[in-house]
Design a protein around this motif. Structure first.
Motif, short mmCIF file in Angstrom:
data_model
loop_
_atom_site.label_atom_id
_atom_site.label_comp_id
_atom_site.label_asym_id
_atom_site.label_seq_id
_atom_site.Cartn_x
_atom_site.Cartn_y
_atom_site.Cartn_z
N HIS A 33 -11.09 5.49 -71.15
CA HIS A 33 -10.77 6.47 -71.89
C HIS A 33 -8.69 6.50 -71.56
O HIS A 33 -8.24 5.28 -71.78
CB HIS A 33 -11.27 7.48 -72.57
N ASP A 93 -11.16 1.93 -73.88
CA ASP A 93 -11.69 2.89 -75.09
C ASP A 93 -10.01 2.88 -76.32
O ASP A 93 -9.31 4.08 -75.15
CB ASP A 93 -12.57 3.30 -75.69
N ASP A 94 -9.69 2.43 -77.10
CA ASP A 94 -8.59 2.93 -77.93
C ASP A 94 -7.23 2.74 -77.21
O ASP A 94 -5.85 2.72 -78.83
CB ASP A 94 -8.52 4.98 -77.38
N HIS A 152 -11.48 -2.62 -81.41
CA HIS A 152 -12.03 -1.10 -81.71
C HIS A 152 -11.34 -0.73 -83.40
O HIS A 152 -11.24 1.24 -83.08
CB HIS A 152 -11.42 0.12 -80.38
N HIS A 156 -10.33 3.43 -86.31
CA HIS A 156 -11.30 4.24 -85.57
C HIS A 156 -11.92 5.83 -86.53
O HIS A 156 -12.29 5.96 -86.36
CB HIS A 156 -10.96 5.20 -84.31
ZN ZN Z 1 -12.66 4.90 -79.59
#
Ligand code: ZN
Length: 254
Positions: A33, A93-94, A152, A156
């Motif tokens: 992350h 991710d993110d 993603h 979210h």
């Molecule tokens: Zn995430």
């Protein structure tokens, strides 16, 4: 005699099938992350220092692993190409800025490909503890050939907690924005929190995604598993390169 010969032939065929199944490659997909110089140890599964990130990747290479692009794994699962015996996929991710400032230079230096799943509606958003990189930075990384920007979702949300019409918007807008702003194909989705059900999956397929990654902290992937339920291993920042390899080998036995 004929019966014995045909029995022997079928035994050979059956054992051949067993060997083929046993030999199916198990490919781990690593999940990162944030990259941070200092972080709270309670958030070890979501953070890694730049030094540790570099050490983990170098250790994999030194141990004979090949870090392949996610798209190569998809081609392999579709029967269009092969992958090396000890293959690994790297994902983030993110879409945090730290991936651009710390991760991207390391990926280029070590010539390692990675897929970054961005919360497309938050690109450039920096009024937060974890700022997100901009569309320009996303484009620069994607154009480098080392980073593949994928979806993603848009904001979210947990796919199980929003209406299906909202989920359709979340997935389609994200895919559309990535494709038009970065002039590329967006074909992989990582559901936020790894949460989705059968309906969510059919919405993702209808939106045009041909691959879906989960968020789990265990398990590798085999061709016969298909492309809509891929496991990922949460990489902890406290893991040395050696720890990471031990974790991969442990997961490969499952
Ligand atoms: Zn995430």
């Amino acid at each position: 005699m004929k019966k014995i010969i045909s029995l022997l032939v079928s035994l050979i065929i059956i054992s051949g099938d067993v060997c083929a199944a046993a030999k199916e490659k198990a490919v781990p997909i690593l999940l990162y992350h944030n990259i941070a110089v200092v972080y709270n140890s309670a958030d070890d599964a979501l953070n890694v220092t730049p030094e540790r990130f570099q050490e983990q990747l170098s250790s994999l290479k030194d141990a004979g692993y090949t870090i392949i692009p996610f798209q190569q794994y998809i081609e392999y699962a579709n029967g269009n190409t092969d992958v090396p015996e000890k293959s690994v996929v790297v994902t983030f991710d993110d879409g945090y800025s730290s991936v651009y400032y710390y991760g991207f230079p390391i990926l280029m230096r070590l010539e390692v490909p990675a897929t970054v799943f961005v919360i497309s509606g938050l690109l450039g958003f920096n009024d937060t503890v974890y700022p997100h990189f901009t569309w320009e930075q996303a484009k620069e990384m994607d154009n480098s050939g080392y980073v593949d920007i994928q979806s993603h979702s848009n904001f979210h949300y947990n796919a199980k907690e929003i209406s299906s019409s909202r989920l359709i918007l979340e997935l389609r807008k994200s895919k559309y924005d990535i494709e038009t702003r970065l002039n590329k194909k967006c074909n992989i989705l990582a559901f936020p929190y790894g949460e989705y059900d059968a309906q969510g999956l059919s919405i993702a397929k209808a939106a045009g995604f041909s691959c879906v990654a989960r968020t789990r902290d265990w398990g590798t992937n085999r061709k016969s598993d298909g492309l809509f339920n891929l496991n990922r291993i949460f990489v902890h920042g406290s893991w040395t390169g050696k720890d990471l390899i031990a974790e991969i080998e442990k997961n490969n036995l499952m």
